[in-house]
Design a protein around this motif. Structure first.
Motif, PDB file in Angstrom:
ATOM      1  N   LEU A  34       0.869  -1.174   0.000  1.00 47.79           N
ATOM      2  CA  LEU A  34       0.000   0.000   0.000  1.00 47.79           C
ATOM      3  C   LEU A  34       0.902   1.217   0.000  1.00 47.79           C
ATOM      4  O   LEU A  34       1.804   1.313   0.822  1.00 47.79           O
ATOM      5  CB  LEU A  34      -0.855   0.063   1.267  1.00 47.79           C
ATOM      6  CG  LEU A  34      -1.924  -0.980   1.537  1.00 47.79           C
ATOM      7  CD1 LEU A  34      -2.676  -0.602   2.809  1.00 47.79           C
ATOM      8  CD2 LEU A  34      -2.878  -1.061   0.371  1.00 47.79           C
ATOM      9  N   LEU A 213      -1.140  -1.078  -4.374  1.00 44.82           N
ATOM     10  CA  LEU A 213      -2.304  -0.199  -4.437  1.00 44.82           C
ATOM     11  C   LEU A 213      -1.857   1.212  -4.072  1.00 44.82           C
ATOM     12  O   LEU A 213      -1.168   1.406  -3.077  1.00 44.82           O
ATOM     13  CB  LEU A 213      -3.376  -0.642  -3.432  1.00 44.82           C
ATOM     14  CG  LEU A 213      -3.929  -2.058  -3.570  1.00 44.82           C
ATOM     15  CD1 LEU A 213      -4.871  -2.355  -2.405  1.00 44.82           C
ATOM     16  CD2 LEU A 213      -4.663  -2.210  -4.898  1.00 44.82           C
ATOM     17  N   ILE A 215      -3.002   4.772  -2.773  1.00 40.00           N
ATOM     18  CA  ILE A 215      -4.125   5.394  -2.080  1.00 40.00           C
ATOM     19  C   ILE A 215      -3.897   6.892  -2.027  1.00 40.00           C
ATOM     20  O   ILE A 215      -2.840   7.349  -1.579  1.00 40.00           O
ATOM     21  CB  ILE A 215      -4.262   4.833  -0.655  1.00 40.00           C
ATOM     22  CG1 ILE A 215      -4.382   3.330  -0.779  1.00 40.00           C
ATOM     23  CG2 ILE A 215      -5.462   5.431   0.060  1.00 40.00           C
ATOM     24  CD1 ILE A 215      -4.744   2.636   0.457  1.00 40.00           C
ATOM     25  N   ILE A 220      -8.653   4.340  -3.583  1.00 43.41           N
ATOM     26  CA  ILE A 220      -7.639   3.618  -4.348  1.00 43.41           C
ATOM     27  C   ILE A 220      -7.634   4.216  -5.753  1.00 43.41           C
ATOM     28  O   ILE A 220      -8.609   4.126  -6.481  1.00 43.41           O
ATOM     29  CB  ILE A 220      -7.963   2.115  -4.400  1.00 43.41           C
ATOM     30  CG1 ILE A 220      -7.929   1.537  -2.976  1.00 43.41           C
ATOM     31  CG2 ILE A 220      -6.966   1.378  -5.284  1.00 43.41           C
ATOM     32  CD1 ILE A 220      -8.335   0.093  -2.877  1.00 43.41           C
ATOM     33  N   SER A 223      -4.021   0.578  -9.208  1.00 45.56           N
ATOM     34  CA  SER A 223      -3.634  -0.732  -8.709  1.00 45.56           C
ATOM     35  C   SER A 223      -3.000  -1.512  -9.846  1.00 45.56           C
ATOM     36  O   SER A 223      -3.295  -1.271 -11.008  1.00 45.56           O
ATOM     37  CB  SER A 223      -4.844  -1.471  -8.135  1.00 45.56           C
ATOM     38  OG  SER A 223      -5.760  -1.741  -9.164  1.00 45.56           O
TER      39      SER A 223
END
Lengths: 465, 260
Positions: A34, A213, A215, A220, A223
C-alpha cells in the motif's frame, strides 16, 4: 483472504471521511504494497483490515470487511481477531513492552500456546532470521531505531497469524536490512500467509511483492504490479530542478582524525571530513555505523575524544554548544523531539529569541518551506511531512552557515522528500553548507554533491556525484 | 548514563533468592516503615535495607540515589515546617523585629520531627523497592506476580512502568539536545530553571501520550491480556528461608519495641 466491499470510514468528531468507497480483495498467499502520500488513509485502511476500526475505535463505518469469508464484526473482539490477523505499527518503541528482546518474542510464542522446548527453538529461529540473535538479552532502551523495528517484527512474526500487516514498519532500517525483511515476508507469502505492507519506497519492495495499491485522499487511485504503480507515481512528480549556485567555496567544517569513544567503544574512529560553502554532502551507512555521533560534533553536542575539529578555520575542540550552534544548525530525525509551542510562529520564535535575533523573518522562512500563512496553526495538528518542514524552518530561521540534517525524509513519501530536497538545494545555492544523513541511497545520489559511506566509525568510500 | 530502577546482573544473596522472597521482604519492610513513627526504628530499618544491599553486592546502586533523596527529604521537611505547627517554636523564618509580618512562619519541633519521619519513611520504602527491582529480572517478577494471581492488567502496568523509565530518561536527553541545538539555555535561579524545563517536559509528555494508543493496541493484538498459564510451583531454598525469617524477626523486634 481479505475482502473489503465499499468501505467508508469517518473518525469520531470529524466530518470528512478518511476512507471513501474502498473495495479490494487480497488473495491468500499474496504480498501487497500500500502506498500513497502521508495522510491519505493508508494507516486507517490497515487498521480497518486488523479490525481495530470495528472493535476499538468508535468512528462511523459503512461497508463490509471479511477475513477468510468471516465478517470482521462476527469476531468477539480484537483479541479473538489477533489469532488470525497481526500488525506491526510504525512506532517500534511503543510495541516493545518487555524488558528484553528475548522475553518480548518469547511471550508472543507462549501466548500462541507453544510448549517450552518448541518455543525456545522457535525463538532462536526468529532471532536468527531477523539477524538479532546478539540482542536477545538487551533492553529496548539500549537499541537503535532499526533494531527496535526488527524486534517488533520478530515479536509479531512469532504469532504466526494468517494475515500480517506492516504499517511503515521498516522505515528506520537501512537498505540491506529492509531487503532481509522483505525476503522473509515473501517466504511467508509463499507459505500461504497474506501480507500487507505500507511502504514509501516501493521500488525496493517491488521485486518481492505481487501487487501494489496507490491510495490518495482516501481512495484507491491505481492498482497493478508494483512496477506499474511506481511508473504512475513517477509521472505525477514535478521535474527535478537543477542547482545553479557555486559549489565548493569557503571551508566551513574540517575534521582531522576525529575519534569519539563511548566507554571502550570507538563510535567514530579516525574520520577526516570537510564541508565547504554551497556543498551538499550525504552521509550513508548502516544503523550504528557512527553517522549521528559524527555530526553531533559539528554543533558541539559532543566533543572529540581525539583529533581536531575546525569550524571556519579556527580549532574548536573544547567549545560549548552555545558557541558552535551559532555556526551549525542541527535538525534531528524526529521533528516531535523539538516541537513544543502551541503555534507555528512561537515555535520558530523560540530559537530566534534564544540567540537574540529579530522575529520578522518568520513569514519568509515559512514561505521558503512551503508553510506560508500557517503561523497560527498548532504544530501538533500538522501532518508528518509538514512537521518535518517546520522543524527545518525552526533551524534555518536561525540562519547559520551550516545545516546538518539527520534522516530528514524518514516517514515521508517521495513527493514530500523531494520538497525537503528542493529546500536544501536552495539553501546550498545561497551559500550554506549542507550535511545530510540518509538511509535513502536514491536521494543521496540524486541530490548530493558528494556521497560518503560510513562503516564501523570510519568513512569507507567517498564519491563525487 | 546511569539508568534508574533497572535490573543489574549479579550473583549476590538477593540475586539467588526467589523473587517471591524478595517481594515478601520488601512488603514487610514497607509495612513496618508505614506502621512505625519512631525515629530510631525508622533509622534502624534504613540501616537494615542498606546492610542487605551491601551483603547483596548492590550497595553502590543505592548510594548513587542518596543526593536525590537528600533533596527530596529537605523539600519534605520544608513543606511540613511551612504547613504544620506543633510543639515548641524554635525560631521564626521571618525575624520578629520586622513590622507587620515579623514573627510569621514559625519553625516548630513537632513539624521538624514529622518532616524527618516522613523523609526517613520515604527513604526506607524507596530503597527497599529499589533493592527488589535491581536484583530481579522483570520477567521473573512478572511471572511471580502471575503465580500469586495478581490480575494481568496490574502486572502489565507494573512491567510497562519499569520498561519505560529508562526510555523516558533517554528521550528527555534527546529532546534537551534538540533544544540545545536551537540555542536553548536552561534558565538561571530556581524559578528560571523550572520555567526552563518547559521546552523539554512538554514534548516528553506529548510524545508519551502519542505512544499510549499503539501500546494499548499491541497489548491486545499480541494477546498479552489472556496471560500465559502459570503451572510452575514456587520452590524455596534455605537462603529464601533465611531472608524471610530475618524480615519476620525484624518485624517482631519492632513490634516488641513499639508495644513496650
Amino acid at each position: 483472504m481479505i475482502r473489503i466491499e465499499d468501505l467508508t470510514y469517518t473518525y469520531r468528531n470529524r466530518d470528512i471521511p478518511v476512507l471513501k468507497n474502498i473495495s479490494l480483495s487480497l488473495p491468500k498467499g499474496s504480498m501487497t504494497i500500500l502506498t500513497g502520500p502521508s495522510g491519505s488513509g493508508k494507516t486507517t485502511l490497515c487498521r480497518a483490515m486488523a479490525g481495530i476500526l470495528s472493535h476499538v475505535y468508535t468512528g462511523k463505518a459503512t461497508g463490509t470487511i471479511t477475513i477468510a469469508g468471516r465478517d470482521i464484526m462476527a469476531y468477539k473482539g480484537i483479541e479473538e481477531l489477533s489469532h488470525d490477523v497481526s500488525m506491526v505499527f510504525d512506532d517500534a518503541d511503543a510495541q516493545l513492552i518487555f524488558t528484553t528482546v528475548g522475553e518480548e518474542v518469547m511471550t508472543s510464542l507462549e501466548n500462541r500456546g507453544l510448549l517450552r522446548m518448541d518455543a525456545e527453538n522457535e525463538l532462536t529461529r526468529l532471532l536468527d532470521l531477523l539477524e538479532i540473535a546478539t540482542l536477545k538479552e538487551r533492553a529496548p532502551y539500549t537499541l537503535s531505531g532499526g533494531q527496535k523495528q526488527k524486534a517488533a517484527i520478530a515479536a509479531t512474526l512469532a504469532l504466526d497469524s494468517a494475515v500480517l500487516i506492516l504499517d511503515e514498519a521498516t522505515s528506520e532500517l537501512d537498505a540491506e536490512a529492509r531487503n532481509v525483511v522483505f525476503s522473509i515476508l515473501r517466504q511467508l507469502a509463499d507459505l500461504g500467509r497474506t501480507i500487507v505492507l505500507v511502504e514509501h519506497m516501493i521500488d525496493e519492495a517491488a521485486a518481492f511483492a505481487d501487487a501494489c495499491l496507490l491510495i490518495e485522499d482516501g481512495q484507491i487511485t491505481a492498482s497493478g504490479t508494483p512496477a506499474e504503480v511506481s511508473r504512475r507515481i513517477q509521472e505525477k512528480l514535478p521535474p527535478i530542478t537543477k542547482r545553479s549556485g557555486a559549489r565548493g567555496g569557503e571551508l566551513f567544517i574540517e575534521a582531522q582524525d576525529l575519534v569519539h569513544c563511548y566507554g571502550d567503544h570507538r563510535a567514530v574512529d579516525g574520520v577526516n571530513f570537510t564541508l565547504r560553502s554551497g556543498e551538499i554532502v550525504a552521509i550513508v551507512g548502516e544503523n550504528g555505523s557512527g553517522k549521528t555521533t559524527l555530526v553531533k560534533h559539528f554543533n558541539g553536542l559532543l566533543k572529540p575524544t581525539e583529533g581536531t575539529l575546525r569550524i571556519k578555520g579556527s580549532v574548536c575542540n573544547g567549545q560549548s554548544i552555545s558557541t558552535l550552534s551559532r555556526h551549525t544548525g542541527l535538525v534531528f530525525q524526529n521533528p516531535d523531539t523539538m516541537l513544543f509551542e502551541d503555534t507555528v510562529h512561537k515555535e520558530i520564535a523560540f530559537g530566534l529569541k534564544n540567540i537574540g535575533t529579530d522575529v520578522h523573518c518568520i513569514g519568509s522562512v515559512l514561505a521558503e518551506v512551503g508553510l506560508a500563512g500557517r503561523e497560527d496553526t498548532n504544530p501538533r495538528h500538522l501532518s508528518r511531512g509538514e512537521r518535518q518542514r517546520l522543524a527545518l524552518a525552526c533551524v534555518i530561521a536561525m540562519d547559520q552557515e551550516v545545516f546538518v540534517l539527520d534522516e530528514p525524509t524518514t516517514g515521508l513519501d517521495l513527493a514530500e522528500s523531494l520538497q525537503i530536497m528542493e529546500i536544501l538545494m536552495r539553501l546550498a545555492d545561497e551559500g550554506h553548507g549542507i550535511v545530510m544523513i540518509t538511509h535513502n541511497p536514491g536521494l543521496a545520489t540524486a541530490f548530493a554533491d558528494r556521497v560518503m559511506k560510513m562503516s564501523n566509525g570510519r568513512f569507507i568510500s567517498s564519491q563525487e556525484v | 548514563m546511569q539508568e534508574i530502577m533497572q535490573y543489574i546482573p549479579g550473583d549476590g544473596i538477593f540475586h539467588r533468592v526467589h523473587p517471591f522472597t524478595k517481594l515478601l521482604f520488601t512488603i514487610i519492610i514497607v509495612l513496618l516503615a508505614v506502621l512505625t513513627s519512631d525515629l530510631i526504628l525508622l533509622a534502624v530499618l534504613l540501616l537494615v535495607v542498606f546492610l542487605a544491599a551491601w551483603a547483596a553486592g548492590l550497595g553502590r546502586g543505592l548510594t548513587e540515589q542518596i543526593p536525590l533523596l537528600l533533596v527530596l527529604g529537605l523539600m519534605l521537611v520544608l513543606f511540613t515546617v511551612l504547613t504544620m505547627h506543633g510543639g515548641e517554636v524554635i525560631f521564626t523564618l521571618i525575624p520578629s523585629g520586622i513590622p507587620f509580618i515579623g514573627g510569621a512562619l514559625p519553625v516548630t519541633t513537632g513539624a521538624l520531627l514529622f518532616g524527618t519521619i516522613l523523609s526517613l519513611r520515604f527513604a526506607v520504602m524507596l530503597f527497599a523497592f529499589q533493592l527488589l527491582v535491581v536484583s530481579t529480572k522483570p520477567g521473573e517478577l512478572v511471572t511471580t506476580l502471575r503465580q500469586l494471581k495478581m490480575p494481568i492488567d496490574y502486572t502489565l502496568m507494573f512491567l510497562i512502568a519499569l520498561r519505560f523509565i529508562p526510555t523516558l530518561q533517554r528521550e528527555g536527553i534527546r529532546i534537551s539536545e534538540a533544544q540545545l541545538a536551537r540555542g536553548y539555555s536552561p534558565g538561571d535561579g530556581m524559578m528560571g530553571k523550572i520555567r526552563g524545563l518547559r521546552p523539554v517536559i512538554l514534548p516528553l509528555i506529548l510524545n508519551s501520550l502519542g505512544k499510549a494508543d499503539t501500546l494499548g493496541l499491541t497489548i491486545d493484538m499480541r494477546g498479552y491480556r489472556r496471560g500465559r498459564a502459570q503451572t510452575e510451583k514456587i520452590v524455596f531454598g534455605s537462603l529464601d528461608a533465611i531472608v524471610i525469617l530475618s524480615a519476620v524477626a525484624l518485624a517482631a523486634v519492632i513490634a516488641g519495641v513499639q508495644i513496650l
